[in-house]
Scaffold this motif. Structure first.
Motif, mmCIF file in Angstrom:
data_model
loop_
_atom_site.group_PDB
_atom_site.id
_atom_site.type_symbol
_atom_site.label_atom_id
_atom_site.label_comp_id
_atom_site.label_asym_id
_atom_site.label_seq_id
_atom_site.Cartn_x
_atom_site.Cartn_y
_atom_site.Cartn_z
ATOM 1 N N PHE A 163 -5.933 -27.834 0.635
ATOM 2 C CA PHE A 163 -6.969 -26.967 0.022
ATOM 3 C C PHE A 163 -6.591 -25.424 0.618
ATOM 4 C CE2 PHE A 163 -9.659 -23.316 1.648
ATOM 5 C CZ PHE A 163 -10.728 -23.751 0.778
ATOM 6 N N TRP A 164 -6.223 -25.646 1.602
ATOM 7 C CA TRP A 164 -5.405 -24.073 1.437
ATOM 8 C C TRP A 164 -4.167 -24.121 0.542
ATOM 9 C CZ3 TRP A 164 -7.553 -20.433 3.673
ATOM 10 C CH2 TRP A 164 -8.177 -20.280 4.387
ATOM 11 N N LYS A 165 -3.294 -25.352 0.165
ATOM 12 C CA LYS A 165 -2.279 -25.670 -0.191
ATOM 13 C C LYS A 165 -2.676 -24.819 -1.819
ATOM 14 C CE LYS A 165 0.792 -28.606 -2.488
ATOM 15 N NZ LYS A 165 1.996 -29.967 -1.940
ATOM 16 N N SER A 166 -4.253 -25.955 -2.643
ATOM 17 C CA SER A 166 -4.521 -25.497 -3.711
ATOM 18 C C SER A 166 -4.966 -24.242 -4.168
ATOM 19 C CB SER A 166 -5.354 -26.576 -4.456
ATOM 20 O OG SER A 166 -6.900 -26.313 -3.019
ATOM 21 N N PRO A 169 -2.139 -20.424 -5.502
ATOM 22 C CA PRO A 169 -1.723 -19.750 -6.651
ATOM 23 C C PRO A 169 -3.796 -18.996 -6.883
ATOM 24 C CG PRO A 169 -2.465 -21.902 -6.513
ATOM 25 C CD PRO A 169 -2.199 -21.652 -5.252
ATOM 26 N N VAL A 170 -4.557 -19.243 -6.291
ATOM 27 C CA VAL A 170 -5.955 -18.600 -6.991
ATOM 28 C C VAL A 170 -6.189 -17.525 -6.397
ATOM 29 C CG1 VAL A 170 -8.215 -18.759 -6.522
ATOM 30 C CG2 VAL A 170 -6.995 -21.485 -7.379
ATOM 31 N N ALA A 171 -5.505 -17.331 -5.299
ATOM 32 C CA ALA A 171 -5.525 -16.014 -4.107
ATOM 33 C C ALA A 171 -4.312 -15.025 -4.729
ATOM 34 C CB ALA A 171 -5.439 -16.652 -2.485
ATOM 35 N N LEU A 172 -3.249 -15.736 -4.776
ATOM 36 C CA LEU A 172 -1.451 -15.006 -5.548
ATOM 37 C C LEU A 172 -2.560 -14.441 -6.843
ATOM 38 C CD1 LEU A 172 0.521 -14.027 -5.310
ATOM 39 C CD2 LEU A 172 1.245 -15.704 -6.669
ATOM 40 N N PHE A 262 -6.499 -21.582 -11.926
ATOM 41 C CA PHE A 262 -5.492 -22.521 -11.149
ATOM 42 C C PHE A 262 -6.875 -22.715 -10.211
ATOM 43 C CE2 PHE A 262 -2.195 -18.948 -11.428
ATOM 44 C CZ PHE A 262 -1.498 -19.730 -11.489
ATOM 45 N N SER A 263 -8.376 -22.040 -10.307
ATOM 46 C CA SER A 263 -9.461 -22.582 -9.433
ATOM 47 C C SER A 263 -10.055 -23.511 -10.132
ATOM 48 C CB SER A 263 -10.179 -20.908 -9.753
ATOM 49 O OG SER A 263 -11.368 -21.401 -8.450
ATOM 50 N N LYS A 264 -9.715 -23.861 -11.279
ATOM 51 C CA LYS A 264 -10.451 -24.798 -11.724
ATOM 52 C C LYS A 264 -9.975 -25.996 -11.472
ATOM 53 C CE LYS A 264 -12.578 -22.608 -15.815
ATOM 54 N NZ LYS A 264 -13.462 -22.587 -16.854
ATOM 55 N N LYS A 265 -8.232 -25.901 -11.450
ATOM 56 C CA LYS A 265 -7.388 -27.055 -11.538
ATOM 57 C C LYS A 265 -7.516 -27.418 -10.122
ATOM 58 C CE LYS A 265 -4.534 -26.676 -15.688
ATOM 59 N NZ LYS A 265 -3.294 -26.158 -15.916
ATOM 60 N N GLY A 266 -7.463 -26.673 -8.849
ATOM 61 C CA GLY A 266 -7.072 -26.590 -7.503
ATOM 62 C C GLY A 266 -8.534 -26.913 -7.202
ATOM 63 N N MET A 267 -9.654 -27.506 -7.627
ATOM 64 C CA MET A 267 -10.840 -26.834 -6.749
ATOM 65 C C MET A 267 -11.788 -28.011 -6.888
ATOM 66 S SD MET A 267 -10.203 -24.637 -4.139
ATOM 67 C CE MET A 267 -12.181 -25.014 -3.690
ATOM 68 N N ILE A 283 -9.183 -13.936 2.895
ATOM 69 C CA ILE A 283 -8.336 -14.563 4.857
ATOM 70 C C ILE A 283 -6.385 -14.810 3.752
ATOM 71 C CG2 ILE A 283 -7.846 -16.043 6.029
ATOM 72 C CD1 ILE A 283 -10.808 -16.169 6.583
ATOM 73 N N LEU A 284 -6.567 -15.371 2.812
ATOM 74 C CA LEU A 284 -5.109 -15.780 2.349
ATOM 75 C C LEU A 284 -4.718 -14.233 1.810
ATOM 76 C CD1 LEU A 284 -2.645 -18.357 2.140
ATOM 77 C CD2 LEU A 284 -4.301 -19.002 0.060
ATOM 78 N N SER A 285 -4.979 -14.300 0.655
ATOM 79 C CA SER A 285 -5.199 -12.932 -0.298
ATOM 80 C C SER A 285 -4.610 -11.937 0.695
ATOM 81 C CB SER A 285 -6.648 -12.709 -1.215
ATOM 82 O OG SER A 285 -7.015 -13.394 -2.379
#
Length: 407
Positions: A163-166, A169-172, A262-267, A283-285
């Motif tokens: 989850f955190w890995k995906s 890129p969204v957070a970045l 990235f959100s569509k692909k990763g989630m 949090i990640l951002s």
């Protein structure tokens, strides 16, 4: 007969979706939503797989009026509990309550966004350190959610390393977009930043076309003309134009486009609510942004600027900083909660209306000078954004129906 299941990212039309009488497991394409529409046509939407668990045929004679001819249960692929499916007659009250809930979400979303932009601009005028302001916004939201999870006010999300890995890129992309927008608002009027940010659909199409290789019909490209033209007209006639402010808004547009991709692909397949998803994103951002904020501005500059702002503004300055941080988190959280309940089209319309409310309120409160040509450019850009959302959804609807029928 009508079914009801939450979520509806993309819709297509089906006039007949009645399975057999036998009690068996039937796999349907994806999280389907069937709701009452005109002339008893059902609207189906796709997001996650759904499986029909059982059908029980009622024993009421055909000649009489049946209130419950079929009882049906279904469950999502990642849920063990059945999703409630009922007839329209039984759901009228719940539908009315849902509409009221969505209306409250929208009103709260717009109000919080307007308040955030006002206090954010006030704080940045007195304390022009956008990197710290962006960091404080994320830190406040992260703290609020950590306390909520600890005190069981909100249910903590069930996450894992994947989850955190995906999410990274969204957070970045979210971090870059957030900082760039804050830098823009520290240099130019709030209204100008939001006029330029209304050009985000143009970046979406350009990135999808040249980097992802997607093609679009001519109507989509034509809908971009008023967006680009309106933004250009507003930029050319802006009385207090600043290149850093302009580029900040442009970079923010580009970053948020990548965030959405990235959100569509990763989630896909992740079972996290909108509220918790945004909390994890904050949090990640925050972890990504903090070292860069320290490197770009640093504690010495922050401390010196803080003393000057307190001396000039007084205690109200502290309230402005706290308010912009708190309201930033809450307006984003409510927007993600709204997206859980409504279709992308409704959300895009709401986002367009949000920009209008922010632009108008900021002009009134800060009394920014604006020329008629500048206002015309803003109106054209926002109208173009609305047209794009209509054309884009219609295109997705047509493509899905074509795929369903002919492929």
């Amino acid at each position: 007969m009508a079914f009801s299941v939450k979520q509806s990212p993309t819709s297509f039309i089906s006039s007949d979706l009645v399975p057999s009488k036998h009690s068996r497991l039937v796999s349907l394409p994806s999280n389907l939503k069937i709701q009452k529409t005109l002339n008893s046509i059902s609207a189906v939407s796709i997001h996650k797989p759904l499986y029909l668990a059982s059908f029980i045929q009622g024993s009421v004679p055909v000649s009489t009026t049946r209130k419950t001819p079929i009882v049906c249960q279904a469950y999502e692929a990642d849920h063990s509990q059945p999703v409630s499916i009922g007839l329209p007659d039984e759901n009228e009250q719940s539908e009315a309550a849902q509409k009221l809930k969505i209306s409250i979400y929208f009103a709260t979303w717009w109000a919080l966004n307007v308040v955030f932009n006002i206090y954010n601009k006030k704080a940045l005028n007195a304390y022009p350190y956008p990197w710290l302001a962006a960091t404080l916004s994320l830190a406040t939201g992260s703290l609020i959610m950590l306390v909520s999870w600890t005190l069981k006010i909100a249910e903590p999300p069930k996450t894992d390393f994947e989850f955190w890995k995906s999410l990274f890129p969204v957070a970045l992309a979210h971090t870059i977009g957030h900082v760039a927008a804050t830098v823009s608002m520290s240099k130019v009027a709030v209204s100008f930043t939001h006029i330029i940010k209304s050009g985000e659909p143009a970046f979406t199409v350009l990135v999808s076309r040249f980097l992802l290789g997607e093609t679009f019909p001519a109507t989509v490209y034509l809908s971009l003309l008023p967006i680009i033209g309106g933004c250009a007209l507003s930029a050319a006639t802006e009385l207090n134009f600043n290149m850093i402010g302009f580029m900040g808004a442009m970079i923010s547009n580009l970053a948020f486009v990548f965030r959405n991709i990235f959100s569509k692909k990763g989630m896909k397949g992740k079972d996290v609510s909108g509220m918790n998803y945004y909390a994890c994103l904050s949090i990640l951002s925050l972890l990504i942004l903090t070292p860069f904020a320290v490197a770009v501005e640093g504690p010495k500059m922050w401390a010196a600027g803080w003393k000057i702002a307190l001396a000039e503004i007084g205690p109200n300055f502290i309230w402005w900083v706290v308010a912009q941080s708190v309201f930033y988190h809450f307006y984003n959280q409510v927007s993600y909660m709204s997206l859980d309940k409504i279709s992308p089209l409704t959300f895009s319309v709401g986002n367009t209306m949000k920009r209008i409310s922010v632009i108008v309120s900021s002009i009134i409160i800060f009394r920014n000078p604006i020329q008629p040509v500048n206002a015309l450019g803003a109106a054209i850009a926002i109208l173009g954004t609305f047209i794009y959302s209509q054309v884009n959804l219609s295109m997705n609807l047509f493509c899905f129906v074509f795929h369903l029928v002919y492929i």
